[in-house]
Design a protein around this motif. Structure first.
Motif, PDB file in Angstrom:
ATOM      1  N   PHE A  81      -2.201 -43.428  25.461  1.00 52.08           N
ATOM      2  CA  PHE A  81      -2.409 -44.151  26.725  1.00 52.08           C
ATOM      3  C   PHE A  81      -2.538 -45.650  26.506  1.00 52.08           C
ATOM      4  CE2 PHE A  81      -3.966 -39.867  28.060  1.00 52.08           C
ATOM      5  CZ  PHE A  81      -3.040 -39.675  29.087  1.00 52.08           C
ATOM      6  N   ALA A  82      -3.096 -46.049  25.348  1.00 54.11           N
ATOM      7  CA  ALA A  82      -3.226 -47.481  25.068  1.00 54.11           C
ATOM      8  C   ALA A  82      -1.880 -48.137  24.805  1.00 54.11           C
ATOM      9  CB  ALA A  82      -4.144 -47.689  23.859  1.00 54.11           C
ATOM     10  N   SER A  83      -0.890 -47.348  24.412  1.00 50.41           N
ATOM     11  CA  SER A  83       0.409 -47.918  24.046  1.00 50.41           C
ATOM     12  C   SER A  83       1.232 -48.352  25.255  1.00 50.41           C
ATOM     13  CB  SER A  83       1.219 -46.907  23.242  1.00 50.41           C
ATOM     14  OG  SER A  83       1.699 -45.864  24.076  1.00 50.41           O
ATOM     15  N   GLY A  84       0.943 -47.769  26.404  1.00 51.04           N
ATOM     16  CA  GLY A  84       1.746 -48.096  27.580  1.00 51.04           C
ATOM     17  C   GLY A  84       1.920 -46.888  28.471  1.00 51.04           C
ATOM     18  N   PRO A  85       2.711 -47.013  29.536  1.00 51.13           N
ATOM     19  CA  PRO A  85       2.871 -45.915  30.496  1.00 51.13           C
ATOM     20  C   PRO A  85       3.577 -44.701  29.871  1.00 51.13           C
ATOM     21  CG  PRO A  85       4.434 -47.679  30.956  1.00 51.13           C
ATOM     22  CD  PRO A  85       3.496 -48.202  29.918  1.00 51.13           C
ATOM     23  N   LEU A  86       3.146 -43.504  30.275  1.00 47.02           N
ATOM     24  CA  LEU A  86       3.758 -42.248  29.835  1.00 47.02           C
ATOM     25  C   LEU A  86       4.380 -41.574  31.052  1.00 47.02           C
ATOM     26  CD1 LEU A  86       0.832 -40.933  27.591  1.00 47.02           C
ATOM     27  CD2 LEU A  86       2.865 -42.176  26.847  1.00 47.02           C
ATOM     28  N   ARG A  87       5.521 -40.958  30.857  1.00 48.88           N
ATOM     29  CA  ARG A  87       6.242 -40.343  31.977  1.00 48.88           C
ATOM     30  C   ARG A  87       6.243 -38.822  31.857  1.00 48.88           C
ATOM     31  NH1 ARG A  87       8.699 -44.860  30.127  1.00 48.88           N
ATOM     32  NH2 ARG A  87       8.956 -46.563  31.616  1.00 48.88           N
ATOM     33  N   ARG A  88       6.210 -38.161  33.007  1.00 50.56           N
ATOM     34  CA  ARG A  88       6.207 -36.697  33.039  1.00 50.56           C
ATOM     35  C   ARG A  88       7.557 -36.145  32.639  1.00 50.56           C
ATOM     36  NH1 ARG A  88       5.785 -33.963  38.812  1.00 50.56           N
ATOM     37  NH2 ARG A  88       7.930 -34.757  38.826  1.00 50.56           N
ATOM     38  N   GLY A  89       8.621 -36.683  33.179  1.00 49.58           N
ATOM     39  CA  GLY A  89       9.970 -36.212  32.878  1.00 49.58           C
ATOM     40  C   GLY A  89      10.460 -35.154  33.856  1.00 49.58           C
ATOM     41  N   ARG A  90      11.784 -34.946  33.855  1.00 50.71           N
ATOM     42  CA  ARG A  90      12.422 -33.941  34.705  1.00 50.71           C
ATOM     43  C   ARG A  90      13.335 -33.073  33.846  1.00 50.71           C
ATOM     44  NH1 ARG A  90      15.811 -36.758  39.112  1.00 50.71           N
ATOM     45  NH2 ARG A  90      16.531 -37.904  37.288  1.00 50.71           N
ATOM     46  N   ARG A  98      20.708 -29.656  40.147  1.00 53.83           N
ATOM     47  CA  ARG A  98      19.484 -30.316  40.571  1.00 53.83           C
ATOM     48  C   ARG A  98      18.551 -30.476  39.364  1.00 53.83           C
ATOM     49  NH1 ARG A  98      15.498 -26.293  41.850  1.00 53.83           N
ATOM     50  NH2 ARG A  98      16.311 -24.193  41.448  1.00 53.83           N
ATOM     51  N   TYR A  99      17.446 -31.191  39.585  1.00 51.84           N
ATOM     52  CA  TYR A  99      16.493 -31.447  38.516  1.00 51.84           C
ATOM     53  C   TYR A  99      15.106 -31.004  38.983  1.00 51.84           C
ATOM     54  CZ  TYR A  99      20.491 -34.216  37.232  1.00 51.84           C
ATOM     55  OH  TYR A  99      21.766 -34.606  36.936  1.00 51.84           O
ATOM     56  N   VAL A 100      14.334 -30.439  38.067  1.00 52.60           N
ATOM     57  CA  VAL A 100      13.058 -29.821  38.433  1.00 52.60           C
ATOM     58  C   VAL A 100      11.963 -30.278  37.483  1.00 52.60           C
ATOM     59  CG1 VAL A 100      14.168 -27.778  39.420  1.00 52.60           C
ATOM     60  CG2 VAL A 100      13.568 -27.807  36.986  1.00 52.60           C
ATOM     61  N   VAL A 101      10.710 -29.992  37.854  1.00 49.50           N
ATOM     62  CA  VAL A 101       9.575 -30.215  36.958  1.00 49.50           C
ATOM     63  C   VAL A 101       9.725 -29.238  35.783  1.00 49.50           C
ATOM     64  CG1 VAL A 101       7.079 -30.114  36.702  1.00 49.50           C
ATOM     65  CG2 VAL A 101       8.096 -30.939  38.841  1.00 49.50           C
ATOM     66  N   VAL A 214      15.834 -35.161  26.363  1.00 49.69           N
ATOM     67  CA  VAL A 214      16.519 -34.593  27.525  1.00 49.69           C
ATOM     68  C   VAL A 214      15.782 -34.902  28.818  1.00 49.69           C
ATOM     69  CG1 VAL A 214      17.082 -32.416  28.680  1.00 49.69           C
ATOM     70  CG2 VAL A 214      17.735 -32.769  26.298  1.00 49.69           C
ATOM     71  N   THR A 215      14.456 -34.690  28.827  1.00 51.62           N
ATOM     72  CA  THR A 215      13.696 -34.818  30.074  1.00 51.62           C
ATOM     73  C   THR A 215      13.219 -36.233  30.354  1.00 51.62           C
ATOM     74  OG1 THR A 215      11.551 -34.316  29.032  1.00 51.62           O
ATOM     75  CG2 THR A 215      12.887 -32.445  29.802  1.00 51.62           C
ATOM     76  N   GLY A 216      13.115 -37.048  29.304  1.00 55.15           N
ATOM     77  CA  GLY A 216      12.621 -38.406  29.483  1.00 55.15           C
ATOM     78  C   GLY A 216      11.116 -38.486  29.663  1.00 55.15           C
ATOM     79  N   GLY A 217      10.392 -37.400  29.339  1.00 55.24           N
ATOM     80  CA  GLY A 217       8.943 -37.410  29.517  1.00 55.24           C
ATOM     81  C   GLY A 217       8.241 -36.446  28.576  1.00 55.24           C
ATOM     82  N   VAL A 218       6.928 -36.336  28.743  1.00 51.42           N
ATOM     83  CA  VAL A 218       6.098 -35.593  27.790  1.00 51.42           C
ATOM     84  C   VAL A 218       5.697 -34.199  28.266  1.00 51.42           C
ATOM     85  CG1 VAL A 218       5.159 -37.688  26.761  1.00 51.42           C
ATOM     86  CG2 VAL A 218       3.981 -36.631  28.716  1.00 51.42           C
ATOM     87  N   LEU A 219       5.917 -33.853  29.538  1.00 51.54           N
ATOM     88  CA  LEU A 219       5.427 -32.568  30.043  1.00 51.54           C
ATOM     89  C   LEU A 219       6.087 -31.388  29.332  1.00 51.54           C
ATOM     90  CD1 LEU A 219       3.651 -30.976  31.934  1.00 51.54           C
ATOM     91  CD2 LEU A 219       5.439 -31.154  33.699  1.00 51.54           C
ATOM     92  N   ALA A 220       7.395 -31.415  29.181  1.00 48.13           N
ATOM     93  CA  ALA A 220       8.089 -30.294  28.529  1.00 48.13           C
ATOM     94  C   ALA A 220       7.611 -30.085  27.091  1.00 48.13           C
ATOM     95  CB  ALA A 220       9.598 -30.514  28.575  1.00 48.13           C
ATOM     96  N   PRO A 221       7.539 -31.131  26.248  1.00 47.88           N
ATOM     97  CA  PRO A 221       7.000 -30.935  24.903  1.00 47.88           C
ATOM     98  C   PRO A 221       5.568 -30.414  24.896  1.00 47.88           C
ATOM     99  CG  PRO A 221       8.143 -33.035  25.031  1.00 47.88           C
ATOM    100  CD  PRO A 221       8.066 -32.503  26.426  1.00 47.88           C
ATOM    101  N   ILE A 222       4.743 -30.864  25.822  1.00 41.87           N
ATOM    102  CA  ILE A 222       3.353 -30.400  25.879  1.00 41.87           C
ATOM    103  C   ILE A 222       3.305 -28.895  26.132  1.00 41.87           C
ATOM    104  CG2 ILE A 222       1.285 -30.405  27.339  1.00 41.87           C
ATOM    105  CD1 ILE A 222       1.619 -33.428  27.611  1.00 41.87           C
ATOM    106  N   ILE A 223       4.061 -28.424  27.109  1.00 39.24           N
ATOM    107  CA  ILE A 223       4.031 -27.000  27.455  1.00 39.24           C
ATOM    108  C   ILE A 223       4.556 -26.155  26.302  1.00 39.24           C
ATOM    109  CG2 ILE A 223       4.981 -25.244  28.999  1.00 39.24           C
ATOM    110  CD1 ILE A 223       4.918 -27.344  31.222  1.00 39.24           C
ATOM    111  N   THR A 224       5.640 -26.596  25.680  1.00 35.63           N
ATOM    112  CA  THR A 224       6.181 -25.850  24.536  1.00 35.63           C
ATOM    113  C   THR A 224       5.168 -25.792  23.408  1.00 35.63           C
ATOM    114  OG1 THR A 224       8.482 -26.379  25.070  1.00 35.63           O
ATOM    115  CG2 THR A 224       7.997 -25.846  22.776  1.00 35.63           C
TER     116      THR A 224
END
Length: 244
Positions: A81-90, A98-101, A214-224
């Motif tokens: 979080f200190a490094s800068g903004p983090l994105r959820r990704g799609r 289409r694109y999904v969470v 692929v997703t451009g964010g951290v949510l997918a890696p977190i769930i995996t």
């Protein structure tokens, strides 16, 4: 249509959607944010690697282990979080319309990784040189309170992905982000002193870094990551005991 061909086509579409085809419209950090990320990442890596080595060098059952791993998670997440903004990704859909969470694909990948590692345990259990370091690592789970270890495992998984696939990935040059991310993640894991854990870090790093790309964010890696790590915590210790 041939059932085998249908399965192959489904698997190909899944892999392409989850790990190959980047979702369009991803934003890039401005240069000043990238510079800040790199400074924060280097400092966090130095502190995190020392804490990782120290916490896993503690004897199984030592209550300090809980505090050490919790502090380590705070370091990874704080650095992210200190490094800068983090994105959820799609995420892509297999139809590509289409694109999904990102939820279903990451869970599926986590379960596939879990199945692969549990199958590998059948081989590891028969090779003492490989089994002994793994057993030593699993003793932390066996000696502790399971639900506490599970919470710490999930918390650490989330924190690691926020840092490694969030801050570190964004700090690396774009064309080297996947490779560099996997290499740094594996090198940090060397501090644990368990060769098979380094191999696990490489495999998890490859899958999660490709998801980040692929997703451009951290949510997918977190769930995996948490699907795999929670499954390993719950299933690997009894499996290794059964295979002794």
């Amino acid at each position: 249509m041939n059932p085998v061909r249908e399965v192959v086509d489904e698997l190909r579409d899944f892999v392409e959607a989850a790990l190959v085809k980047p979702v369009p419209g991803r934003s890039e950090d401005p240069p000043e944010v990238v510079r800040r990320r790199r400074v924060v990442v280097v400092l966090t890596l130095a502190v995190g690697a020392v804490l990782l080595w120290w916490s896993l060098s503690l004897p199984p059952g030592d209550p300090t282990f809980y505090y050490g791993t919790a502090v380590l998670a705070v370091v990874w997440a704080g650095g992210a979080f200190a490094s800068g903004p983090l994105r959820r990704g799609r995420a892509n859909t297999r139809e590509g319309t289409r694109y999904v969470v990102p939820v279903v694909q990451p869970i599926a990948l986590g379960l596939l990784l879990l199945a692969f590692f549990l199958a590998g345990a059948l081989l590891v259990s028969r090779v003492p040189l490989l089994a002994e370091p793994v057993e030593g690592l699993l003793d932390h789970a066996r000696a502790g309170v399971l639900w506490v270890v599970l919470v710490i495992t999930v918390f650490n998984g989330v924190a690691e992905e926020l840092f490694f696939r969030g801050a570190l990935y964004a700090a690396l040059p774009r064309h080297w982000a996947v490779v560099g991310n996997v290499v740094v993640y594996a090198v940090v894991t060397v501090a644990v002193g368990v060769p098979l854990l380094v191999l696990a870090a490489v495999l998890i790093g490859v899958v999660c870094s490709l998801q980040r790309r692929v997703t451009g964010g951290v949510l997918a890696p977190i769930i995996t990551h948490i699907t795999w790590s929670a499954g390993m915590l719950l299933l690997l210790p009894p499996l290794m005991s059964l295979l002794r």
